[in-house]
Design a protein around this motif. Structure first.
Motif, mmCIF file in Angstrom:
data_model
loop_
_atom_site.group_PDB
_atom_site.id
_atom_site.type_symbol
_atom_site.label_atom_id
_atom_site.label_comp_id
_atom_site.label_asym_id
_atom_site.label_seq_id
_atom_site.Cartn_x
_atom_site.Cartn_y
_atom_site.Cartn_z
ATOM 1 N N GLY A 18 30.603 22.238 15.344
ATOM 2 C CA GLY A 18 29.953 22.643 16.571
ATOM 3 C C GLY A 18 30.935 23.328 17.500
ATOM 4 N N CYS A 19 30.394 23.960 18.516
ATOM 5 C CA CYS A 19 31.214 24.679 19.490
ATOM 6 C C CYS A 19 31.179 23.951 20.820
ATOM 7 N N CYS A 20 32.295 23.927 21.454
ATOM 8 C CA CYS A 20 32.376 23.265 22.762
ATOM 9 C C CYS A 20 31.875 24.218 23.843
ATOM 10 N N PRO A 21 31.005 23.760 24.744
ATOM 11 C CA PRO A 21 30.520 24.643 25.823
ATOM 12 C C PRO A 21 31.614 24.912 26.848
ATOM 13 N N LEU A 22 31.528 26.051 27.452
ATOM 14 C CA LEU A 22 32.463 26.378 28.531
ATOM 15 C C LEU A 22 32.150 25.533 29.751
ATOM 16 N N SER A 23 33.169 25.125 30.436
ATOM 17 C CA SER A 23 32.934 24.413 31.690
ATOM 18 C C SER A 23 32.443 25.401 32.731
ATOM 19 N N PRO A 24 31.673 24.946 33.724
ATOM 20 C CA PRO A 24 31.196 25.863 34.770
ATOM 21 C C PRO A 24 32.327 26.586 35.476
ATOM 22 N N ALA A 25 33.471 25.905 35.652
ATOM 23 C CA ALA A 25 34.596 26.522 36.360
ATOM 24 C C ALA A 25 35.162 27.696 35.568
ATOM 25 N N GLY A 26 34.990 27.671 34.241
ATOM 26 C CA GLY A 26 35.543 28.743 33.422
ATOM 27 C C GLY A 26 34.598 29.915 33.253
ATOM 28 N N ALA A 27 33.401 29.797 33.785
ATOM 29 C CA ALA A 27 32.392 30.819 33.577
ATOM 30 C C ALA A 27 32.672 32.085 34.381
ATOM 31 N N GLN A 28 33.293 31.949 35.519
ATOM 32 C CA GLN A 28 33.552 33.105 36.376
ATOM 33 C C GLN A 28 34.831 32.835 37.160
ATOM 34 N N ALA A 29 35.591 33.878 37.402
ATOM 35 C CA ALA A 29 36.808 33.746 38.184
ATOM 36 C C ALA A 29 36.748 34.712 39.360
ATOM 37 N N THR A 30 37.433 34.371 40.429
ATOM 38 C CA THR A 30 37.528 35.279 41.572
ATOM 39 C C THR A 30 38.375 36.477 41.182
ATOM 40 N N GLN A 31 37.904 37.669 41.513
ATOM 41 C CA GLN A 31 38.620 38.903 41.204
ATOM 42 C C GLN A 31 38.895 39.673 42.492
ATOM 43 N N LEU A 32 40.028 40.334 42.522
ATOM 44 C CA LEU A 32 40.390 41.188 43.651
ATOM 45 C C LEU A 32 40.409 42.624 43.133
ATOM 46 N N LEU A 33 39.419 43.414 43.544
ATOM 47 C CA LEU A 33 39.279 44.792 43.074
ATOM 48 C C LEU A 33 40.029 45.744 43.995
ATOM 49 N N VAL A 34 40.629 46.767 43.387
ATOM 50 C CA VAL A 34 41.450 47.735 44.108
ATOM 51 C C VAL A 34 40.803 49.111 44.035
ATOM 52 N N GLU A 35 40.717 49.770 45.172
ATOM 53 C CA GLU A 35 40.197 51.145 45.231
ATOM 54 C C GLU A 35 41.137 51.978 46.101
ATOM 55 N N PRO A 36 41.693 53.092 45.615
ATOM 56 C CA PRO A 36 41.516 53.667 44.295
ATOM 57 C C PRO A 36 42.109 52.769 43.201
ATOM 58 N N PRO A 37 41.532 52.828 41.973
ATOM 59 C CA PRO A 37 41.847 51.851 40.930
ATOM 60 C C PRO A 37 43.112 52.154 40.135
ATOM 61 N N TRP A 38 44.260 52.138 40.840
ATOM 62 C CA TRP A 38 45.553 52.385 40.209
ATOM 63 C C TRP A 38 46.525 51.275 40.577
ATOM 64 N N THR A 39 47.457 50.997 39.648
ATOM 65 C CA THR A 39 48.470 49.981 39.900
ATOM 66 C C THR A 39 49.850 50.526 39.557
ATOM 67 N N PRO A 40 50.875 50.294 40.377
ATOM 68 C CA PRO A 40 50.769 49.561 41.637
ATOM 69 C C PRO A 40 50.013 50.368 42.698
ATOM 70 N N ALA A 41 49.325 49.644 43.578
ATOM 71 C CA ALA A 41 48.640 50.282 44.700
ATOM 72 C C ALA A 41 49.679 50.703 45.732
ATOM 73 N N VAL A 42 49.451 51.856 46.359
ATOM 74 C CA VAL A 42 50.399 52.347 47.359
ATOM 75 C C VAL A 42 49.713 52.455 48.719
ATOM 76 N N LEU A 43 50.424 52.063 49.742
ATOM 77 C CA LEU A 43 49.858 51.960 51.082
ATOM 78 C C LEU A 43 49.269 53.281 51.557
ATOM 79 N N TRP A 44 49.927 54.397 51.241
ATOM 80 C CA TRP A 44 49.470 55.690 51.753
ATOM 81 C C TRP A 44 48.223 56.213 51.054
ATOM 82 N N ASP A 45 47.639 55.445 50.130
ATOM 83 C CA ASP A 45 46.357 55.798 49.508
ATOM 84 C C ASP A 45 45.166 55.221 50.268
#
Length: 109
Positions: free
Chosen positions: A1-28
């Motif tokens: 059998g397969c072990c179910p994912l815990s609710p805490a593992g179902a989704q994580a907090t993400q920090l999205l960057v726009e414009p989508p480049w890394t490293p991000a630069v202040l003058w953008d």
């Protein structure tokens, strides 16, 4: 059998960057957006590891260089995002890359 994912593992907090480049630069005029469960007003921001009480909404435009994180109830703290103020930077796409991917790099001055 397969072990179910815990609710805490179902989704994580993400920090999205726009414009989508890394490293991000202040003058953008970088915008950071916090994504996770819970209400927008429950967002807690951190700058350089310290709680940053000025921002309670889910997105804002960065005005100072530093390392940013956000926290949302239920999904926890995001991975850190650094915004730098260097005059010369080599940027890669701010997304997961796999071996064999074709990648466009930006040399920015």
């Amino acid at each position: 059998g397969c072990c179910p994912l815990s609710p805490a593992g179902a989704q994580a907090t993400q920090l999205l960057v726009e414009p989508p480049w890394t490293p991000a630069v202040l003058w953008d005029r970088v915008t950071l957006t916090c994504q996770g469960s819970g209400t927008t007003s429950a967002t807690t921001w951190y700058k350089d590891g310290q709680r940053w009480g000025k921002k309670r909404h889910e997105h804002f435009t960065v005005t100072k260089s530093g390392t940013y994180e956000c926290d949302r109830p239920g999904t926890g703290r995001s991975p850190p995002v650094s915004v730098i103020n260097d005059g010369l930077v080599l940027q890669a796409p701010a997304r997961a890359l796999l071996e064999g991917d074709t990648v466009t790099l930006h040399c920015r001055v």
